[in-house]
Design a protein around this motif. Structure first.
Motif, PDB file in Angstrom:
ATOM      1  N   SER A 180       0.838  -1.193   0.000  1.00  0.00           N
ATOM      2  CA  SER A 180       0.000   0.000   0.000  1.00  0.00           C
ATOM      3  C   SER A 180       0.877   1.247   0.000  1.00  0.00           C
ATOM      4  CB  SER A 180      -0.938   0.012   1.211  1.00  0.00           C
ATOM      5  OG  SER A 180      -0.195   0.134   2.400  1.00  0.00           O
ATOM      6  N   ASP A 181       0.287   2.359  -0.413  1.00  0.00           N
ATOM      7  CA  ASP A 181       1.030   3.616  -0.520  1.00  0.00           C
ATOM      8  C   ASP A 181       1.566   4.133   0.803  1.00  0.00           C
ATOM      9  OD1 ASP A 181       0.825   3.753  -3.246  1.00  0.00           O
ATOM     10  OD2 ASP A 181      -0.814   5.187  -3.260  1.00  0.00           O
ATOM     11  N   ASP A 182       0.929   3.760   1.912  1.00  0.00           N
ATOM     12  CA  ASP A 182       1.362   4.290   3.201  1.00  0.00           C
ATOM     13  C   ASP A 182       2.436   3.435   3.881  1.00  0.00           C
ATOM     14  OD1 ASP A 182      -0.445   2.245   3.661  1.00  0.00           O
ATOM     15  OD2 ASP A 182      -1.315   3.191   5.439  1.00  0.00           O
ATOM     16  N   MET A 183       2.831   2.345   3.266  1.00  0.00           N
ATOM     17  CA  MET A 183       3.910   1.512   3.815  1.00  0.00           C
ATOM     18  C   MET A 183       5.260   2.199   3.577  1.00  0.00           C
ATOM     19  SD  MET A 183       3.143  -2.286   2.428  1.00  0.00           S
ATOM     20  CE  MET A 183       2.598  -3.510   3.568  1.00  0.00           C
ATOM     21  N   SER A 184       6.181   1.961   4.479  1.00  0.00           N
ATOM     22  CA  SER A 184       7.549   2.419   4.224  1.00  0.00           C
ATOM     23  C   SER A 184       8.161   1.480   3.194  1.00  0.00           C
ATOM     24  CB  SER A 184       8.375   2.405   5.507  1.00  0.00           C
ATOM     25  OG  SER A 184       8.647   1.071   5.900  1.00  0.00           O
ATOM     26  N   LEU A 185       9.242   1.902   2.575  1.00  0.00           N
ATOM     27  CA  LEU A 185       9.899   1.035   1.599  1.00  0.00           C
ATOM     28  C   LEU A 185      10.367  -0.263   2.245  1.00  0.00           C
ATOM     29  CD1 LEU A 185      11.949   3.656  -0.459  1.00  0.00           C
ATOM     30  CD2 LEU A 185       9.830   2.503  -1.109  1.00  0.00           C
ATOM     31  N   ALA A 186      10.836  -0.183   3.486  1.00  0.00           N
ATOM     32  CA  ALA A 186      11.275  -1.387   4.201  1.00  0.00           C
ATOM     33  C   ALA A 186      10.092  -2.333   4.432  1.00  0.00           C
ATOM     34  CB  ALA A 186      11.928  -1.015   5.524  1.00  0.00           C
ATOM     35  N   GLU A 187       8.951  -1.797   4.847  1.00  0.00           N
ATOM     36  CA  GLU A 187       7.760  -2.623   5.064  1.00  0.00           C
ATOM     37  C   GLU A 187       7.278  -3.259   3.759  1.00  0.00           C
ATOM     38  OE1 GLU A 187       5.585  -0.300   8.762  1.00  0.00           O
ATOM     39  OE2 GLU A 187       5.235   0.392   6.708  1.00  0.00           O
ATOM     40  N   ALA A 188       7.485  -2.569   2.654  1.00  0.00           N
ATOM     41  CA  ALA A 188       7.058  -3.065   1.354  1.00  0.00           C
ATOM     42  C   ALA A 188       8.019  -4.114   0.790  1.00  0.00           C
ATOM     43  CB  ALA A 188       6.933  -1.905   0.368  1.00  0.00           C
ATOM     44  N   GLY A 189       9.108  -4.360   1.479  1.00  0.00           N
ATOM     45  CA  GLY A 189      10.053  -5.383   1.050  1.00  0.00           C
ATOM     46  C   GLY A 189      11.141  -4.890   0.121  1.00  0.00           C
ATOM     47  N   MET A 190      11.328  -3.578   0.064  1.00  0.00           N
ATOM     48  CA  MET A 190      12.410  -3.024  -0.748  1.00  0.00           C
ATOM     49  C   MET A 190      13.695  -3.031   0.083  1.00  0.00           C
ATOM     50  SD  MET A 190      10.943  -2.298  -3.623  1.00  0.00           S
ATOM     51  CE  MET A 190      11.989  -1.181  -4.519  1.00  0.00           C
ATOM     52  N   TYR A 191      14.781  -3.426  -0.534  1.00  0.00           N
ATOM     53  CA  TYR A 191      16.061  -3.488   0.145  1.00  0.00           C
ATOM     54  C   TYR A 191      17.145  -3.170  -0.875  1.00  0.00           C
ATOM     55  CZ  TYR A 191      15.659  -8.019  -2.097  1.00  0.00           C
ATOM     56  OH  TYR A 191      15.451  -9.005  -3.022  1.00  0.00           O
ATOM     57  N   THR A 192      18.363  -3.022  -0.430  1.00  0.00           N
ATOM     58  CA  THR A 192      19.452  -2.713  -1.359  1.00  0.00           C
ATOM     59  C   THR A 192      19.513  -3.777  -2.444  1.00  0.00           C
ATOM     60  OG1 THR A 192      20.756  -1.474   0.232  1.00  0.00           O
ATOM     61  CG2 THR A 192      21.964  -2.484  -1.579  1.00  0.00           C
ATOM     62  N   GLY A 193      19.475  -3.317  -3.683  1.00  0.00           N
ATOM     63  CA  GLY A 193      19.487  -4.225  -4.823  1.00  0.00           C
ATOM     64  C   GLY A 193      18.120  -4.448  -5.429  1.00  0.00           C
ATOM     65  N   SER A 194      17.053  -3.975  -4.777  1.00  0.00           N
ATOM     66  CA  SER A 194      15.712  -4.117  -5.334  1.00  0.00           C
ATOM     67  C   SER A 194      15.621  -3.329  -6.632  1.00  0.00           C
ATOM     68  CB  SER A 194      14.653  -3.590  -4.361  1.00  0.00           C
ATOM     69  OG  SER A 194      14.584  -4.394  -3.218  1.00  0.00           O
ATOM     70  N   GLY A 195      14.679  -3.723  -7.470  1.00  0.00           N
ATOM     71  CA  GLY A 195      14.524  -3.051  -8.750  1.00  0.00           C
ATOM     72  C   GLY A 195      13.181  -2.363  -8.895  1.00  0.00           C
ATOM     73  N   VAL A 196      13.179  -1.304  -9.672  1.00  0.00           N
ATOM     74  CA  VAL A 196      11.965  -0.565 -10.009  1.00  0.00           C
ATOM     75  C   VAL A 196      11.987  -0.349 -11.519  1.00  0.00           C
ATOM     76  CG1 VAL A 196      10.729   1.613  -9.756  1.00  0.00           C
ATOM     77  CG2 VAL A 196      11.861   0.610  -7.783  1.00  0.00           C
ATOM     78  N   ILE A 197      10.928  -0.796 -12.186  1.00  0.00           N
ATOM     79  CA  ILE A 197      10.830  -0.618 -13.636  1.00  0.00           C
ATOM     80  C   ILE A 197      10.034   0.639 -13.914  1.00  0.00           C
ATOM     81  CG2 ILE A 197       9.972  -1.590 -15.790  1.00  0.00           C
ATOM     82  CD1 ILE A 197      10.432  -4.364 -14.548  1.00  0.00           C
ATOM     83  N   ILE A 198      10.585   1.523 -14.734  1.00  0.00           N
ATOM     84  CA  ILE A 198       9.934   2.787 -15.097  1.00  0.00           C
ATOM     85  C   ILE A 198       9.594   2.735 -16.571  1.00  0.00           C
ATOM     86  CG2 ILE A 198      10.196   5.280 -15.229  1.00  0.00           C
ATOM     87  CD1 ILE A 198      12.206   5.056 -12.911  1.00  0.00           C
ATOM     88  N   ASP A 199       8.304   2.717 -16.882  1.00  0.00           N
ATOM     89  CA  ASP A 199       7.846   2.688 -18.263  1.00  0.00           C
ATOM     90  C   ASP A 199       7.486   4.106 -18.666  1.00  0.00           C
ATOM     91  OD1 ASP A 199       6.726   2.232 -20.736  1.00  0.00           O
ATOM     92  OD2 ASP A 199       4.900   1.327 -19.954  1.00  0.00           O
ATOM     93  N   ASN A 200       8.367   4.773 -19.360  1.00  0.00           N
ATOM     94  CA  ASN A 200       8.115   6.148 -19.769  1.00  0.00           C
ATOM     95  C   ASN A 200       7.774   6.241 -21.249  1.00  0.00           C
ATOM     96  OD1 ASN A 200      10.625   5.632 -20.746  1.00  0.00           O
ATOM     97  ND2 ASN A 200      11.592   7.475 -19.960  1.00  0.00           N
ATOM     98  N   GLY A 201       7.256   5.134 -21.799  1.00  0.00           N
ATOM     99  CA  GLY A 201       6.891   5.100 -23.212  1.00  0.00           C
ATOM    100  C   GLY A 201       5.593   5.849 -23.485  1.00  0.00           C
ATOM    101  N   GLU A 202       5.207   5.855 -24.727  1.00  0.00           N
ATOM    102  CA  GLU A 202       3.984   6.534 -25.155  1.00  0.00           C
ATOM    103  C   GLU A 202       2.763   5.756 -24.688  1.00  0.00           C
ATOM    104  OE1 GLU A 202       3.957   9.497 -26.775  1.00  0.00           O
ATOM    105  OE2 GLU A 202       6.124   9.497 -26.505  1.00  0.00           O
ATOM    106  N   ASP A 203       1.651   6.457 -24.554  1.00  0.00           N
ATOM    107  CA  ASP A 203       0.383   5.816 -24.167  1.00  0.00           C
ATOM    108  C   ASP A 203      -0.146   4.936 -25.262  1.00  0.00           C
ATOM    109  OD1 ASP A 203       0.164   6.829 -21.626  1.00  0.00           O
ATOM    110  OD2 ASP A 203      -0.673   8.721 -22.345  1.00  0.00           O
TER     111      ASP A 203
END
Length: 76
Positions: free
Chosen positions: A53-76
């Protein structure tokens, strides 16, 4: 502080960002939305937690050093 890998497939780029693990998911996604000028729903966080959920901290959300985030900045 944790290091998170930002993956931008459209540009064939991988970057690293260091953020505080107490930052909320919403704050992190808003930061990435502004910085990369993408819609909020085009950011996919690869976490070890099934329901994030949006109100979780990154640690609570399971993000840790080395985690990945995919950013799709392509066209609609």
């Amino acid at each position: 502080m944790i290091s998170i890998e930002l993956i931008i497939p459209d540009e064939d780029k991988r970057l690293c960002v260091r953020v505080g693990e107490d930052m909320t998911v919403k704050e992190f996604k808003c930061f990435l939305s502004r910085y990369y000028n993408v819609k909020y729903d085009r950011i996919l966080m690869l976490t070890s937690v099934n329901h994030v959920s949006d109100d979780m901290s990154l640690a609570e959300a399971g993000m840790y050093t080395g985690s990945g985030v995919i950013i799709d900045n392509g066209e609609d």
